[in-house]
Scaffold this motif. Sequence first.
Motif, PDB file in Angstrom:
ATOM      1  N   THR A 128      57.707  50.386  50.951  1.00 59.39           N
ATOM      2  CA  THR A 128      58.075  51.747  50.995  1.00 59.39           C
ATOM      3  C   THR A 128      59.139  51.834  49.757  1.00 59.39           C
ATOM      4  O   THR A 128      58.813  52.819  48.879  1.00 59.39           O
ATOM      5  N   ARG A 129      59.791  50.856  49.296  1.00 59.81           N
ATOM      6  CA  ARG A 129      60.949  50.940  48.333  1.00 59.81           C
ATOM      7  C   ARG A 129      60.211  50.557  47.003  1.00 59.81           C
ATOM      8  O   ARG A 129      60.631  50.711  45.997  1.00 59.81           O
ATOM      9  N   GLY A 130      59.158  49.653  47.126  1.00 64.75           N
ATOM     10  CA  GLY A 130      58.582  49.214  45.958  1.00 64.75           C
ATOM     11  C   GLY A 130      59.226  47.919  45.344  1.00 64.75           C
ATOM     12  O   GLY A 130      59.131  47.544  44.265  1.00 64.75           O
ATOM     13  N   ASP A 131      59.774  47.184  46.447  1.00 58.61           N
ATOM     14  CA  ASP A 131      60.439  45.811  46.157  1.00 58.61           C
ATOM     15  C   ASP A 131      59.427  44.888  45.420  1.00 58.61           C
ATOM     16  O   ASP A 131      59.817  44.058  44.638  1.00 58.61           O
ATOM     17  N   HIS A 132      57.865  44.849  45.754  1.00 57.34           N
ATOM     18  CA  HIS A 132      57.097  43.912  45.503  1.00 57.34           C
ATOM     19  C   HIS A 132      56.811  44.310  43.945  1.00 57.34           C
ATOM     20  O   HIS A 132      56.053  43.499  42.990  1.00 57.34           O
ATOM     21  N   ASP A 133      57.224  45.442  43.354  1.00 53.05           N
ATOM     22  CA  ASP A 133      56.725  46.026  41.980  1.00 53.05           C
ATOM     23  C   ASP A 133      57.848  46.447  41.231  1.00 53.05           C
ATOM     24  O   ASP A 133      57.876  47.463  40.591  1.00 53.05           O
ATOM     25  N   VAL A 134      59.111  45.626  41.225  1.00 50.05           N
ATOM     26  CA  VAL A 134      60.204  45.712  40.330  1.00 50.05           C
ATOM     27  C   VAL A 134      60.233  45.122  38.767  1.00 50.05           C
ATOM     28  O   VAL A 134      59.631  44.311  38.687  1.00 50.05           O
ATOM     29  N   ALA A 138      62.889  53.313  43.888  1.00 48.48           N
ATOM     30  CA  ALA A 138      63.887  53.212  44.710  1.00 48.48           C
ATOM     31  C   ALA A 138      64.500  51.584  44.690  1.00 48.48           C
ATOM     32  O   ALA A 138      65.652  51.419  44.667  1.00 48.48           O
ATOM     33  N   ALA A 139      63.566  50.728  44.538  1.00 42.30           N
ATOM     34  CA  ALA A 139      64.199  49.498  44.666  1.00 42.30           C
ATOM     35  C   ALA A 139      64.652  48.953  42.988  1.00 42.30           C
ATOM     36  O   ALA A 139      65.398  48.265  43.247  1.00 42.30           O
ATOM     37  N   GLU A 140      64.047  49.709  42.238  1.00 44.05           N
ATOM     38  CA  GLU A 140      64.676  49.024  40.980  1.00 44.05           C
ATOM     39  C   GLU A 140      66.119  49.874  40.774  1.00 44.05           C
ATOM     40  O   GLU A 140      67.078  49.144  40.297  1.00 44.05           O
ATOM     41  N   LEU A 141      66.363  50.997  41.285  1.00 37.91           N
ATOM     42  CA  LEU A 141      67.762  51.652  41.316  1.00 37.91           C
ATOM     43  C   LEU A 141      68.578  50.799  42.450  1.00 37.91           C
ATOM     44  O   LEU A 141      69.891  50.581  41.759  1.00 37.91           O
TER      45      LEU A 141
END
Length: 181
Positions: free
Chosen positions: A99-105, A124-127
């Motif tokens: 959901t946050r996109g942690d796997h694609d930072v 959201a994960a990058e922020l």
Amino acid sequence: MTCYTRWVYHGRPASGPPQPGETTPKPRAKATRIIPAFCGHGHRLNAANLRYTPAGVRYCRACRYVTEKTYTERRFTYRHQGHDVIPTRDGRRYCRTCTRGDHDVDEMVVERTASGDRPARVTAAELETAVVQLRLYGLTYELIAARTGCSLRHAWWICERNGLTQQRGAGRGLSREQQAA
């Protein structure tokens, strides 16, 4: 009267189409099968639980539900292996990583956001990674919010969720009794 379609079906024999009564009668319908009271797994096969496929094959609705649920669980576990999965209030599982996109930072986006040059598109994960990075450097929430382009409350919330907030007086060597005084 002769039956032309049966003559064609039999390959148009030279003797001509069969005369009425010469052909074998249609096979009779099979005897009706008795539906058992329970399925193989012990579920009652009543009107609410017994269903039929379009081909006419009967099945137990409860068994189909269990099978689909286990298949869905197996697929979810496979797709989100190693991710941050949390349970929701209604018992379902929720993958925060996807959901946050942690796997694609993208590390370049994180570095630009942390330096104050925020790109137009930031996940959201990058922020979150940039805010955590700045907080670990020791910056205040005001400076973090100014650099990353998010609100003060959002910067605090990200740090709170990652366990990077401190209570007032904590870390200054004061005990609780000294803080209360």
